[in-house]
Design a protein around this motif. Structure first.
Motif, mmCIF file in Angstrom:
data_model
loop_
_atom_site.group_PDB
_atom_site.id
_atom_site.type_symbol
_atom_site.label_atom_id
_atom_site.label_comp_id
_atom_site.label_asym_id
_atom_site.label_seq_id
_atom_site.Cartn_x
_atom_site.Cartn_y
_atom_site.Cartn_z
ATOM 1 N N ALA A 166 31.259 45.614 37.592
ATOM 2 C CA ALA A 166 31.219 44.180 37.279
ATOM 3 C C ALA A 166 32.466 43.476 37.764
ATOM 4 C CB ALA A 166 31.055 43.983 35.772
ATOM 5 N N TYR A 167 33.576 44.201 37.876
ATOM 6 C CA TYR A 167 34.815 43.651 38.431
ATOM 7 C C TYR A 167 34.966 44.013 39.913
ATOM 8 C CZ TYR A 167 36.146 43.058 33.531
ATOM 9 O OH TYR A 167 36.181 42.690 32.208
ATOM 10 N N ALA A 168 34.597 45.249 40.266
ATOM 11 C CA ALA A 168 34.791 45.728 41.636
ATOM 12 C C ALA A 168 33.827 45.082 42.618
ATOM 13 C CB ALA A 168 34.638 47.244 41.684
ATOM 14 N N GLY A 169 32.638 44.736 42.157
ATOM 15 C CA GLY A 169 31.679 44.065 43.029
ATOM 16 C C GLY A 169 30.902 44.979 43.950
ATOM 17 N N LEU A 307 36.481 37.859 44.474
ATOM 18 C CA LEU A 307 37.064 36.534 44.671
ATOM 19 C C LEU A 307 36.822 35.638 43.467
ATOM 20 C CD1 LEU A 307 36.267 35.816 48.416
ATOM 21 C CD2 LEU A 307 38.489 36.382 47.404
ATOM 22 N N GLU A 308 35.629 35.668 42.913
ATOM 23 C CA GLU A 308 35.361 34.847 41.741
ATOM 24 C C GLU A 308 36.184 35.328 40.556
ATOM 25 O OE1 GLU A 308 34.246 31.864 39.388
ATOM 26 O OE2 GLU A 308 34.005 32.038 41.560
ATOM 27 N N GLY A 309 36.318 36.640 40.417
ATOM 28 C CA GLY A 309 37.148 37.168 39.342
ATOM 29 C C GLY A 309 38.597 36.750 39.473
ATOM 30 N N THR A 310 39.130 36.830 40.693
ATOM 31 C CA THR A 310 40.543 36.475 40.865
ATOM 32 C C THR A 310 40.766 34.982 40.685
ATOM 33 O OG1 THR A 310 42.495 37.132 42.155
ATOM 34 C CG2 THR A 310 40.719 36.078 43.361
ATOM 35 N N ARG A 311 39.761 34.161 41.032
ATOM 36 C CA ARG A 311 39.887 32.724 40.744
ATOM 37 C C ARG A 311 39.994 32.494 39.232
ATOM 38 N NH1 ARG A 311 35.522 32.403 44.671
ATOM 39 N NH2 ARG A 311 36.343 31.683 46.683
ATOM 40 N N GLN A 312 39.176 33.174 38.472
ATOM 41 C CA GLN A 312 39.223 33.018 37.025
ATOM 42 C C GLN A 312 40.548 33.529 36.461
ATOM 43 O OE1 GLN A 312 37.005 31.285 35.246
ATOM 44 N NE2 GLN A 312 36.086 30.878 37.265
ATOM 45 N N ALA A 313 41.041 34.623 37.012
ATOM 46 C CA ALA A 313 42.340 35.139 36.579
ATOM 47 C C ALA A 313 43.446 34.127 36.836
ATOM 48 C CB ALA A 313 42.649 36.456 37.299
ATOM 49 N N HIS A 314 43.357 33.429 37.957
ATOM 50 C CA HIS A 314 44.399 32.452 38.286
ATOM 51 C C HIS A 314 44.308 31.199 37.422
ATOM 52 C CE1 HIS A 314 45.262 34.977 41.768
ATOM 53 N NE2 HIS A 314 46.390 34.310 41.867
ATOM 54 N N VAL A 315 43.122 30.820 37.024
ATOM 55 C CA VAL A 315 43.007 29.703 36.081
ATOM 56 C C VAL A 315 43.647 30.082 34.752
ATOM 57 C CG1 VAL A 315 41.387 28.322 34.734
ATOM 58 C CG2 VAL A 315 40.963 28.720 37.170
#
Length: 591
Positions: A166-169, A307-315
């Motif tokens: 779910a995180y690794a994609g 990429l979507e996960g890292t965007r959420q992490a950055h928010v």
């Protein structure tokens, strides 16, 4: 912190061990057997011996003298942490250890090295240079430092952890099948810890601030993997996760595993693997195919889930950083803060997200002149008050299951001088130049690096580090092969995450750096005749507008900053407390 006399005693002890082994000198590597930038505690031999704990370096110890090699990031730090009476300081980039040894050691000298800690290329080049002056480079059986490091930490034994798809994609099986299909060999030896973690979708706690597992791996052409790690790290959950196509063996069996490839073609990334790995294969009769680690480029090009996960992490991280900056704005003028206290408070705000796994590196919290030390780390001995009239630089990052962050902000504490504002604005101009760059497919980071430097170059200034490095996804905060630097020759591709961090440093005065992470993405224009890429900025936190000289910015640059701040405000305001939201409103106002 160990004092200088203790480190000198260690130097004396090492010289005694070298004499007993018939060695006239020894090259002390910074790295471990995986060529890691950040190493487990047991492998930090250079730091233990000398006191220098930067992320890059090398030492040379002769019978009566010694040298320390560091790059431009650490020229100040190495002098602060080590004894100048014991070491001469050399440049790691422009000077070789062989050149110094050739002038300082006697003809006929035998210089030892640990073959598990140096590349084949380094060994060949150094051996040839020493042979040319009548000296000899000799591999040691075991590392001489280990013989005198009586309280050397044990290799980490914490369990390896499955990393959910779910995180690794992408599943590990799919990755193994994809990479194996492209092998021009019967197997590939993988020694880089982040490559192993990515390929097998595993994470761990073996390396400080980086969720890695100490192991070796061999990927076969049929997508099977031999994984060599401490059996204490293997749990039932890990076995279930890895499946039957991954065989497990102790890490100590790795060398014997290499020797089983006699008569076969084996891919090895000679830039990362140690000379010991290549020697074991060659001695067994294997044909060594020198090429790139097959994981490196696929790992760098993040998939949509990553990429979507890292965007959420950055928010999430941006909200924590903004809370910190608002707190700093309230508390710093009171004169009660120092570098360590500020770093701890920032860590607390990240903890309060409830999902922080770790920092992604030790926070760089530098007030006034300490900000000019590029990779500074505050200690009780160096801890400086955060004072009115000075700049404060904080470079920090976090590890979350869905992404890795890295952000630098420089803020003025009260009113600062015109020079500081001029330099800050020029750094900002360079930052914006990267953020807004549009470039043809095939462009490398080296071709973009000058964009960030031009505003400084125009007034005879520069900075001594790269403009950007690759970043992993819940992996290393420094990741290749992409980078924005003179040495960044790998083309930038969609999905790559890279930092955008120009700076300026005045020794003894102040430091400035502005860092966001960006993602390479395709761009499209109605008149395009070629395929072009640009950057999506994913880091969200205010840039100190009080340090900006508006007259130095073009209208387009001001528009970028205003647009960025609007996005920061609109994204983060719903996630922060009322006081921070009020501060955000002011901190992100248009200029």
């Amino acid at each position: 912190m160990t004092d200088i006399s203790s480190h000198n005693a260690r130097l004396i002890a090492l010289r005694g061990t070298l004499r007993a082994r018939g060695l006239d000198g020894f090259v002390v590597a910074h790295t471990d057997e995986h060529n890691s930038e950040y190493t487990p505690a047991y492998a930090q031999r250079l730091a233990w011996l000398t006191g220098f704990d930067g992320s890059a370096g090398m030492g040379v110890v002769l019978a009566d003298k010694a040298a320390l090699y560091v790059d431009g990031r650490y020229t100040l730090q190495v002098r602060a942490q080590t004894d100048a009476r014991s070491y001469v300081y050399k440049d790691l980039v422009s000077e070789t250890v062989a050149a110094w040894i050739a002038t300082e050691a006697a003809k006929g000298a035998v210089i030892g090295y640990d073959p598990w800690l140096h590349s084949e290329a380094w060994v060949e080049k150094t051996a040839a240079a020493l042979a040319a002056v009548g000296m000899r480079l000799q591999a040691t059986d075991g590392n001489p430092i280990d013989a005198i490091w009586t309280d050397q930490p044990a290799a980490p034994a914490d369990p390896a952890l499955p990393y959910d798809v779910a995180y690794a994609g992408e599943s590990s099986e799919a990755k193994r099948q994809r990479l194996a299909a492209g092998l021009d060999a019967e197997a590939a030896v993988i020694t880089a810890l982040d490559s192993i973690a990515w390929l097998l979708n595993i994470r761990g706690t073996d390396v400080h601030c980086t969720p890695l597992v100490v192991a070796f791996a061999i990927l076969h052409a049929d997508a099977r993997v031999d994984l060599y790690m401490d059996p204490a790290k293997v749990t039932a959950a890990l076995r279930d996760h890895l499946g039957n196509a991954v065989s497990l063996a102790p890490k100590t069996a790795f060398e014997d595993g290499l020797k089983a490839f006699g008569g076969k073609r084996v891919l090895v990334d000679a830039s990362g693997a140690s000379s010991a790995v290549i020697s074991a294969l060659t001695d067994s009769g294997a044909t060594v195919v020198r090429g790139k680690d097959p994981c490196t480029l696929p790992k760098a090009c993040k998939n949509p889930v990553e990429l979507e996960g890292t965007r959420q992490a950055h928010v999430r991280d941006g909200a924590a950083v903004s809370r910190f900056l608002a707190w700093l704005a309230r508390e710093a003028p009171k004169g009660q803060l120092d570098e360590i206290l500020a770093a701890e408070q920032l860590h607390d705000f990240r903890r309060e997200t409830g999902v922080l796994k770790d920092l992604s590196f030790d926070t760089i919290s530098g007030a006034g002149p300490n900000g000019a030390i590029v990779h500074y780390r505050a200690t009780p001995e160096t801890n400086r008050p955060i004072q009115t009239g000075e700049l404060y630089l904080v470079d920090s990052g976090a590890q979350y299951l869905d992404g890795t962050t890295d952000i630098t902000r420089t803020v003025g504490i009260g009113a600062v001088g015109a020079e500081e504002k001029d330099r800050f604005t020029r750094v900002l101009k360079g930052h914006i130049a990267i953020a807004t760059a549009r470039f043809p497919k095939g462009t490398s980071g080296a071709q973009l690096d000058t964009l960030a430097r031009m505003p400084l170059w125009q007034v005879g200034l520069n900075y001594g580090h790269g403009t950007g490095h690759g970043v992993g996804c819940y992996l290393g905060v420094h990741e290749g092969p992409q980078r924005i630097a003179a040495s960044g020759v790998v083309p930038l591709e969609p999905g790559m995450i890279v930092s955008n961090e120009p700076g300026y440093y005045k020794t003894g005065g102040y430091g400035i750096r502005i860092e966001n992470l960006v993602v390479v993405e395709p761009t499209h224009g109605t008149r395009d005749e070629i395929e072009t890429y640009g950057f999506e900025t994913i880091t969200l936190a205010p840039i100190d507008i009080n340090l900006v000289e508006r007259d130095l910015l073009t209208q387009d640059e001001a528009d970028w900053l205003n647009s960025y701040h609007t996005r920061v405000r609109e994204t983060l305001t719903p996630l922060v407390d009322r006081d921070t939201a009020h501060w955000l409103e002011t901190a992100t106002q248009a200029i």
